[in-house]
Design a protein around this motif. Structure first.
Motif, short mmCIF file in Angstrom:
data_model
loop_
_atom_site.label_atom_id
_atom_site.label_comp_id
_atom_site.label_asym_id
_atom_site.label_seq_id
_atom_site.Cartn_x
_atom_site.Cartn_y
_atom_site.Cartn_z
N UNK A 52 0.78 -1.01 -0.04
CA UNK A 52 -0.08 0.01 -0.05
C UNK A 52 0.78 1.31 -0.02
N UNK A 53 0.21 2.38 -0.24
CA UNK A 53 0.86 3.60 -0.37
C UNK A 53 -0.03 4.72 0.20
N UNK A 54 0.73 5.59 0.99
CA UNK A 54 0.13 6.88 1.62
C UNK A 54 0.78 8.12 1.02
N UNK A 55 -0.18 8.99 0.47
CA UNK A 55 0.16 10.12 0.14
C UNK A 55 -0.13 11.20 1.18
N UNK A 56 0.97 12.18 1.48
CA UNK A 56 0.66 13.40 2.31
C UNK A 56 0.82 14.43 1.43
N UNK A 57 -0.03 15.29 1.41
CA UNK A 57 -0.08 16.60 0.86
C UNK A 57 -0.88 17.58 1.64
N UNK A 58 -0.08 18.76 2.10
CA UNK A 58 -0.71 19.85 2.94
C UNK A 58 -0.92 18.88 4.24
N UNK A 59 -2.21 19.16 4.89
CA UNK A 59 -2.60 18.28 6.05
C UNK A 59 -3.23 17.07 6.06
N UNK A 60 -3.27 16.60 4.69
CA UNK A 60 -4.17 15.51 4.51
C UNK A 60 -3.29 14.30 4.20
N UNK A 61 -3.55 13.11 4.47
CA UNK A 61 -3.03 11.74 4.45
C UNK A 61 -4.04 10.90 3.80
N UNK A 62 -3.73 10.35 2.46
CA UNK A 62 -4.67 9.40 2.09
C UNK A 62 -3.92 8.01 1.54
N UNK A 63 -4.50 6.75 2.00
CA UNK A 63 -3.97 5.50 1.50
C UNK A 63 -4.42 4.89 0.46
N UNK A 64 -3.59 4.42 -0.33
CA UNK A 64 -4.00 3.73 -1.53
C UNK A 64 -3.58 2.39 -1.54
N UNK A 65 -4.23 1.56 -2.05
CA UNK A 65 -4.05 0.06 -2.00
C UNK A 65 -3.19 -0.63 -3.40
N UNK A 66 -3.11 0.26 -4.26
CA UNK A 66 -2.12 -0.13 -5.41
C UNK A 66 -1.28 1.10 -5.71
N UNK A 67 -0.11 1.00 -6.62
CA UNK A 67 0.60 2.00 -7.24
C UNK A 67 0.02 2.57 -8.02
N UNK A 68 -0.94 1.94 -8.99
CA UNK A 68 -1.80 2.60 -10.00
C UNK A 68 -2.81 3.82 -9.48
N UNK A 69 -3.23 3.43 -8.14
CA UNK A 69 -4.15 4.26 -7.56
C UNK A 69 -3.54 5.69 -7.04
N UNK A 70 -2.31 5.11 -6.29
CA UNK A 70 -1.27 6.28 -5.69
C UNK A 70 -0.75 7.31 -6.81
N UNK A 71 -0.64 6.66 -8.18
CA UNK A 71 -0.02 7.36 -9.15
C UNK A 71 -1.23 8.28 -9.71
N UNK A 72 -2.31 7.84 -9.89
CA UNK A 72 -3.49 8.61 -10.68
C UNK A 72 -3.59 9.91 -9.58
N UNK A 73 -3.44 9.90 -8.29
CA UNK A 73 -3.57 10.83 -7.31
C UNK A 73 -2.44 11.87 -7.32
#
Length: 256
Positions: free
Chosen positions: A105-126
Motif C-alpha cells: 500500500x501507499x500513503x500520500x501526504x499533501x498539505x495536512x491530508x494523508x490518503x492511503x491507496x491499495x495499489x501503485x496505480x491508484x497512488x499514481x493517479x492521485x
C-alpha cells in the motif's frame, strides 16, 4: 579559488526579524541590497542540483534526486520507502508531496491530508492529479530530526555585497503540527539554529553542525557562482537526519 563567506548571522530567531547584527556588510547603502534582490535568478531545482553534484564534497550531502516518471517513482519507493516530490520550479513548499510505501500500500501526504491507496496505480493517479502538467522531481525522503515529533530543517541565506559573500542568517524552521513541510509561509515556526540543533540533536553538537552547514554553503556558493555569473543571493535548505547527518535539499536564488 572558492568564495569566502563572512558571517553576520544573528544568534537568535528574533534577531532575524527585529535586530539583525550591524556589520560592515549590513551598513552599506540600500542600493547595494537592492542589487542583490534583482540579481540573476535560476528557477530550475534540477539545474541547480545537477551543478552541485559536480563536487563530491557537496554531492555526498544531496539525497538521491531524479526527474519524475512513473518508473523513477516506483524505483525510488522500492529503494527508500519514502520520497518527497516537488515541482522543478516553485517556492514556499507549494505543491510538495510525500509518498510512503508500506508493504503493497501507499500513503500520500499533501498539505495536512494523508490518503492511503491499495495499489501503485491508484497512488499514481492521485499524484498526477496534484502535479497536473507541472514537471516534478522525486527525492529520497529523509527521516529528519524532530522536536516533539515536529520535523525541523534550516535555512542559510548568503548575499553578495561589494564582491564579497556574507552570511545574512542561519535559522531553524520547525514544521507546524501535522505538517511535514517547514516553510514559514506554511505555518512553520522560526527559531535560532543553535536552539534547533540543541533540542533536536544535542547541545554538544551545535558548533560542529553549524560549521558543517557553513562549509557546504561556502563550497556550493563557489560552484553556483561559477556556473551562473550574476547571482547575488542564495538560500540553502538543510536538514539533519536522526543520526545527525547533514543533507542539502535545495538552493533558492530568490530566498524569502
Amino acid at each position: 579559488m572558492e568564495a569566502k563567506i563572512a558571517s553576520s548571522e544573528p544568534e537568535t530567531a528574533a534577531a532575524v526579524i527585529e535586530e539583525p547584527a550591524v556589520t560592515a556588510a549590513s551598513a552599506h547603502p540600500p542600493d547595494v541590497e537592492e542589487k542583490a534582490r534583482i540579481s540573476r535568478q535560476v528557477a530550475s531545482k534540477w539545474v541547480k542540483t545537477s551543478v552541485l553534484r559536480q563536487d563530491g564534497r557537496v554531492a555526498q550531502h544531496i539525497p538521491e534526486t531524479r526527474i519524475f516518471t512513473p518508473d523513477n517513482l516506483s524505483a525510488m519507493l522500492a529503494r527508500y520507502g519514502k520520497v518527497v516530490m516537488k515541482p522543478v520550479v516553485g517556492t514556499g513548499g507549494s505543491g510538495v508531496i510525500m509518498v510512503i510505501k508500506s508493504g503493497s500500500s501507499y500513503t500520500i501526504r499533501h498539505r495536512r491530508k494523508a490518503t492511503r491507496y491499495r495499489s501503485f496505480g491508484g497512488m499514481l493517479a492521485a499524484v498526477k492529479a496534484i502535479k497536473r502538467k507541472r514537471s516534478y522531481l522525486v527525492q529520497r525522503g529523509i527521516h529528519l530530526a524532530t522536536i516533539r515529533g515536529r520535523p525541523i530543517d534550516y535555512r542559510v541565506k548568503v548575499v553578495k555585497v561589494n564582491s564579497r559573500w556574507v552570511t545574512r542568517s542561519m535559522v531553524g524552521r520547525l514544521a507546524n503540527p501535522g505538517m511535514f513541510v517547514t516553510n514559514l509561509c506554511r505555518g512553520g515556526t522560526m527559531l535560532s539554529s543553535a536552539e534547533g540543533i540543541r533540542r533536536s540533536l544535542s547541545g554538544s553538537l551545535v558548533r560542529r553542525k553549524k560549521n558543517e552547514m557553513r562549509n557546504v554553503t561556502r563550497i556550493s556558493t563557489h560552484l553556483l557562482e561559477k556556473h551562473f555569473p550574476g547571482i547575488g543571493e542564495l538560500g540553502f535548505d538543510y536538514g539533519f537526519d536522526r543520526s545527525g547527518r547533514l543533507w542539502i535539499f535545495e538552493v533558492n536564488t530568490r530566498p524569502h
